[in-house]
Design a protein around this motif. Structure first.
Motif, PDB file in Angstrom:
ATOM      1  N   LEU A  91      -1.323  10.007   4.724  1.00  0.00           N
ATOM      2  CA  LEU A  91      -1.983  10.877   3.754  1.00  0.00           C
ATOM      3  C   LEU A  91      -2.882  11.927   4.393  1.00  0.00           C
ATOM      4  N   LEU A 121      -5.719   6.551   4.663  1.00  0.00           N
ATOM      5  CA  LEU A 121      -4.458   5.818   4.554  1.00  0.00           C
ATOM      6  C   LEU A 121      -3.393   6.476   5.405  1.00  0.00           C
ATOM      7  N   HIS A 130      -8.930   8.986   0.657  1.00  0.00           N
ATOM      8  CA  HIS A 130      -7.494   8.687   0.739  1.00  0.00           C
ATOM      9  C   HIS A 130      -6.911   9.170   2.059  1.00  0.00           C
ATOM     10  N   ARG A 156       0.819  -1.210   0.000  1.00  0.00           N
ATOM     11  CA  ARG A 156       0.000   0.000   0.000  1.00  0.00           C
ATOM     12  C   ARG A 156       0.859   1.269   0.000  1.00  0.00           C
ATOM     13  N   SER A 157       2.062   1.176   0.540  1.00  0.00           N
ATOM     14  CA  SER A 157       2.933   2.355   0.589  1.00  0.00           C
ATOM     15  C   SER A 157       3.223   2.900  -0.808  1.00  0.00           C
ATOM     16  N   VAL A 201       0.308   5.003  -1.653  1.00  0.00           N
ATOM     17  CA  VAL A 201       0.361   6.228  -0.856  1.00  0.00           C
ATOM     18  C   VAL A 201       1.249   7.267  -1.536  1.00  0.00           C
ATOM     19  N   ARG A 220      -0.133  10.971  -2.682  1.00  0.00           N
ATOM     20  CA  ARG A 220       0.348  12.126  -1.932  1.00  0.00           C
ATOM     21  C   ARG A 220       0.251  13.403  -2.765  1.00  0.00           C
TER      22      ARG A 220
END
Length: 416
Positions: free
Chosen positions: A412, A409, A406, A357-358, A361, A365
């Protein structure tokens, strides 16, 4: 009465087909008719479809050729049927799909009820851990290359319904109309974008590949999503052998493997000391490659695993930058922006957020930067004051943490 027609097609099937097409939306075809236009005379238009299909006098209009830019710089050619033709194709699909679906292979995931791309990615991840090598297959121009006579032979294995066979053959042969009005006859292929095309592709590849693999190589696992295929192998030699055998099989079916995009990949990780010419591949929007991960006990190791691909990430950024253009929507308040983009964000997170998931992200961003720029343009008091705009967003995120999906997360939430 329907009994007086050559073909017994229930009116309720046409009605259900209309509901399916309406729910999915879509652009107008060569006639320019939208769903709203179609519904102005809904009863008459649906009756006309039923009457013509039941009497054998339905002839599909040309499909509209639309070229969609691909992330690699090429063009994806889509064929957009008219609203009427989408409904007619859905009628055939409603009849044919229940007959073929039980016959399909468990590792065929594309365009099937109850199956999904993320399931295929998950199965591929598991099998890459179990097998050292992957054969990443790319069928050259699959949808444009399908041999019509072989397609019809494949469909006849599952139905002898006269009207289905009649109309599938007509859809295969329907002309393509370009944006300048010129028409092109088609001797091979089925247009991407048609309702029945994915089902035709699955029927063909089930017999050309899935069933053949199950019969000739029952212990060799694979995942197939339409014409995207991965085959898992024990050794490089095994992968080379499978590549040659699959290429020969596809040639029998008038198909070819792409000479450069088809590749053999070594699934490198901490437990494998070998070296491969290729140690990465893309599959359904994810890049599989060796990645450094941290175990629960704290130690690091290398895992061969997926994350959002570079191409998919560029596509998401392009949507945020070119399609949404949030910084220019200063006439809208922040709730309007959230309502506009949240459905898309939710889909991205539900799909690409499944693995690493990073990496997602990092892509999303940039959305916070767009929101900050929107804030600076929207409110005079924040003009030229990015830190204050960021603090304002942070207060909103603290008060309404669910406003933008978002923001849920880690990493974020707007930072002050």
């Amino acid at each position: 009465m329907s009994g007086a027609k050559p073909f017994a097609i229930p009116k309720r099937m046409v009605w259900q087909a209309y509901l399916n097409v309406k729910a999915k939306g879509g652009a107008a075809g060569v006639d320019g008719q939208t769903m709203e236009d179609f519904e102005l005379r809904l009863k008459d238009n649906l009756y006309r479809i039923w009457n013509r299909m039941s009497s054998g006098t339905y002839f599909p209009p040309p499909v509209l050729r639309v070229e969609i830019p691909k992330l690699d710089g090429g063009k994806r050619k889509l064929g957009v049927p008219t609203i009427t033709d989408r409904i007619a194709q859905t009628v055939a699909k409603l009849y044919l799909e229940p007959k073929v679906e039980p016959e399909f292979h468990r590792d065929s995931y594309g365009y099937r009820p109850g199956r999904s791309a993320i399931q295929a990615v998950g199965q591929a991840r598991k099998r890459c851990w179990q097998h050292d090598w992957v054969l990443d297959l790319d069928v050259l121009a699959f949808f444009d290359s399908l041999d019509h006579s072989l397609v019809m032979r494949a469909i006849r294995k599952y139905t002898n319904c006269t009207w289905v066979l009649l109309y599938v053959e007509r859809w295969l042969k329907a002309d393509v109309q370009h944006s300048d009005g010129t028409r092109e006859t088609r001797e091979t292929g089925t247009p991407q974008g048609g309702v029945v095309s994915p089902l035709i592709a699955n029927i063909f590849l089930h017999l050309a590949f899935d069933d053949w693999m199950q019969r000739e190589h029952p212990r060799v696992p694979f995942e197939r999503y339409a014409d995207d295929v991965l085959v898992h192998c024990r050794t490089r030699e095994h992968a080379e052998s499978m590549k040659q055998q699959i290429a020969a099989r596809l040639r029998q079916c008038q198909l070819r493997l792409h000479p450069t995009k088809t590749k053999i990949v070594y699934c490198k990780d901490s437990n494998r000391s070998g070296v491969g010419e290729n140690e990465t591949f893309d599959f359904l929007g994810f890049t599989f490659r060796p990645r450094r991960v941290r175990a629960q006990q704290g130690q690091y190791f290398v895992s061969f695993s997926p994350a959002i691909s570079g191409k998919a990430a560029r596509g998401l950024r392009e949507t945020m930058r070119r399609s949404w253009r949030l910084h220019r929507r200063t006439e809208s308040d922040i709730n309007v922006l959230a309502n506009m983009i949240n459905p898309v964000l939710r889909g991205w997170i539900q799909y690409y957020g499944n693995y690493r998931r990073s990496a997602l992200v990092a892509v999303l961003r940039g959305l916070n930067l767009s929101l900050r720029l929107w804030t600076m343009r929207k409110f005079k008091r924040f003009k030229g004051r990015p830190r204050q705009a960021e603090q304002w967003l942070r207060r909103i995120a603290k008060r309404e943490p669910e406003l933008f999906v978002h923001w849920r997360l880690a990493g974020l939430r707007p930072a002050g």
